[in-house]
Design an enzyme around this catalytic site. Structure first.
Site, PDB file in Angstrom:
ATOM      1  N   GLU A   1     -10.746   3.093  -0.094  1.00  0.00           N
ATOM      2  CA  GLU A   1     -10.969   3.653   1.245  1.00  0.00           C
ATOM      3  C   GLU A   1     -11.141   5.160   1.225  1.00  0.00           C
ATOM      4  O   GLU A   1     -11.692   5.739   2.168  1.00  0.00           O
ATOM      5  CB  GLU A   1      -9.818   3.280   2.178  1.00  0.00           C
ATOM      6  CG  GLU A   1      -8.509   3.978   1.867  1.00  0.00           C
ATOM      7  CD  GLU A   1      -7.361   3.484   2.720  1.00  0.00           C
ATOM      8  OE1 GLU A   1      -6.918   4.237   3.606  1.00  0.00           O
ATOM      9  OE2 GLU A   1      -6.915   2.347   2.500  1.00  0.00           O
TER      10      GLU A   1
ATOM     11  N   GLU B   1      -1.988  -1.219  -3.585  1.00  0.00           N
ATOM     12  CA  GLU B   1      -3.105  -0.377  -3.152  1.00  0.00           C
ATOM     13  C   GLU B   1      -2.748   1.106  -3.208  1.00  0.00           C
ATOM     14  O   GLU B   1      -1.655   1.506  -2.812  1.00  0.00           O
ATOM     15  CB  GLU B   1      -3.492  -0.766  -1.718  1.00  0.00           C
ATOM     16  CG  GLU B   1      -4.759  -0.115  -1.213  1.00  0.00           C
ATOM     17  CD  GLU B   1      -5.216  -0.721   0.103  1.00  0.00           C
ATOM     18  OE1 GLU B   1      -5.902  -0.016   0.866  1.00  0.00           O
ATOM     19  OE2 GLU B   1      -4.902  -1.901   0.366  1.00  0.00           O
TER      20      GLU B   1
ATOM     21  N   ASP C   1       0.856  -1.192   0.000  1.00  0.00           N
ATOM     22  CA  ASP C   1       0.000   0.000   0.000  1.00  0.00           C
ATOM     23  C   ASP C   1       0.887   1.235   0.000  1.00  0.00           C
ATOM     24  O   ASP C   1       1.676   1.441   0.927  1.00  0.00           O
ATOM     25  CB  ASP C   1      -0.887  -0.035   1.251  1.00  0.00           C
ATOM     26  CG  ASP C   1      -1.875   1.117   1.341  1.00  0.00           C
ATOM     27  OD1 ASP C   1      -1.791   2.050   0.518  1.00  0.00           O
ATOM     28  OD2 ASP C   1      -2.729   1.075   2.249  1.00  0.00           O
TER      29      ASP C   1
END
Length: 364
Positions: free
Chosen positions: A250, A224, A198
């Site tokens: 998110e 990510e 990420d």
């Protein structure tokens, strides 16, 4: 009996975090904010919902709940959670579509679902028929500034606690350090264990493509948020340039943003979050959209709730076991076993807070 909304109690907590939790965009996380909404109907039924932040914005969310949403809801008959969600969105759409509004609506939406499910004696995992008794999870570390030794020791600790899949943070100034950390983790966990990374949005498109190509040899499950989540076309180009699946979600706070991510950005790993996409109602819309695009839906944070939400959907992916330990402040904390989390069988959302623990951090 009368199902009108009688009271809505909003509580705001700042819960300290332990350790050197740093990511590339937000820096060091010293606390997380938890905002709860407890809805009581005239007939005595009660539901509790919540949202959270990484340490900023919680007071604004609480104020929106108290001053803008609560007055619109007191005395209103509770309808289905989906209709209540539409009602809330319509009342603050002009000034607050997405963003803080989505967080505030999320807390109330979860409370409405808690009431709805309890009223019908249904566990959240069984919302769409017989759901799963356990769901796959992975450990999501906030570990960018750990030394390599600290990083590997933490992952060993997580593996010993029952995890079989992990995700680490990228985004160091020296790209070679990111690659070295990937190499070290892969060596530790073995060639086949599921391993994701990420970047928290900090790379340019060009840098993301360059880094993705460099990490392909390490069998990465997904990359990510490699760059700004508003750059849907950039995401598409990154995805086309690498064999690694691209994940995001998110930081998308409306169903329309999630649709752009799947349609234009062509991501392969959509990630929803009940705390910021207008609650369980919003997450289920993301899951249905993902099914339309023939991909699984995954979750971000609040694993104590998302285990039960993902247990209810057919195209379930994985629950992130996030480093903000909200679950520790519930009466029945989660336990990871062989890479899975058990879903709750009791009616309601399955999340009941331990107020004796939580009230230590309540903000007046």
């Amino acid at each position: 009996m009368d199902n009108k909304i009688k009271t809505i109690a909003i509580d705001y907590y700042k819960v300290p975090l332990e350790g050197n939790l740093v990511d590339a965009l937000h820096g060091k996380h010293d606390n997380f904010e938890l905002i709860t909404a407890t809805v009581t109907l005239e007939n005595g039924r009660i539901g509790c919902g919540y949202t959270y932040t990484g340490g900023f914005g919680g007071a604004a969310i609480a104020k929106m709940l108290e001053q803008d949403l609560t007055p619109q809801l007191i005395g209103v008959p509770m309808n289905s959670p989906e209709k209540m969600n539409d009602y809330m969105n319509q009342h603050i759409h002009y000034v607050a579509r997405g963003g803080i509004a989505s967080f505030a609506i999320s807390a109330l939406d979860i409370a409405f679902w808690d009431i709805e499910l309890k009223s019908h004696g249904i566990a959240l995992k069984d919302l769409r028929g017989k759901g799963e008794d356990k769901v796959r999870t992975y450990y999501g570390g906030i570990d960018l500034m750990y030394s390599e030794k600290e990083l590997l020791e933490n992952i060993e600790k997580q593996l010993a606690s029952g995890h079989t899949a992990v995700k680490i943070k990228l985004g160091r100034e020296n790209e070679d350090e990111d690659i070295q950390r990937i190499k070290a983790v892969r060596k530790l966990i073995g060639d086949e264990a599921l391993f994701m990374v990420d970047a928290n949005m900090v790379w340019t498109e060009e840098q993301a493509i360059r880094m993705a190509k460099r990490m392909e040899e390490y069998n990465i499950g997904w990359l990510e948020e490699p760059t700004n989540p508003d750059d849907y076309e950039g995401y598409a180009r990154i995805g086309q340039a690498t064999s690694i699946p691209i994940a995001m979600g998110e930081n998308l706070h409306t169903i329309y943003e999630h649709e752009l991510a799947m349609k234009l950005a062509r991501i392969k790993r959509p990630i929803g979050d009940c705390s910021n996409v207008c609650g369980i109602t919003g997450f289920l819309k993301v899951a249905d959209l993902a099914e339309k695009y023939s991909v699984e839906v995954h979750s971000h944070g609040m694993q104590e709730l998302h285990a039960n939400v993902l247990g209810a959907v057919e195209n379930r992916g994985m629950v992130e076991f996030h480093s903000f330990p909200i679950y520790k402040y519930t009466v029945d904390p989660l336990v990871v076993k062989d890479g899975y989390l058990e879903t709750c069988k009791a009616p309601g959302t399955g999340v009941v807070f331990d107020l004796e623990k939580l009230n230590l951090y309540k903000v007046n």
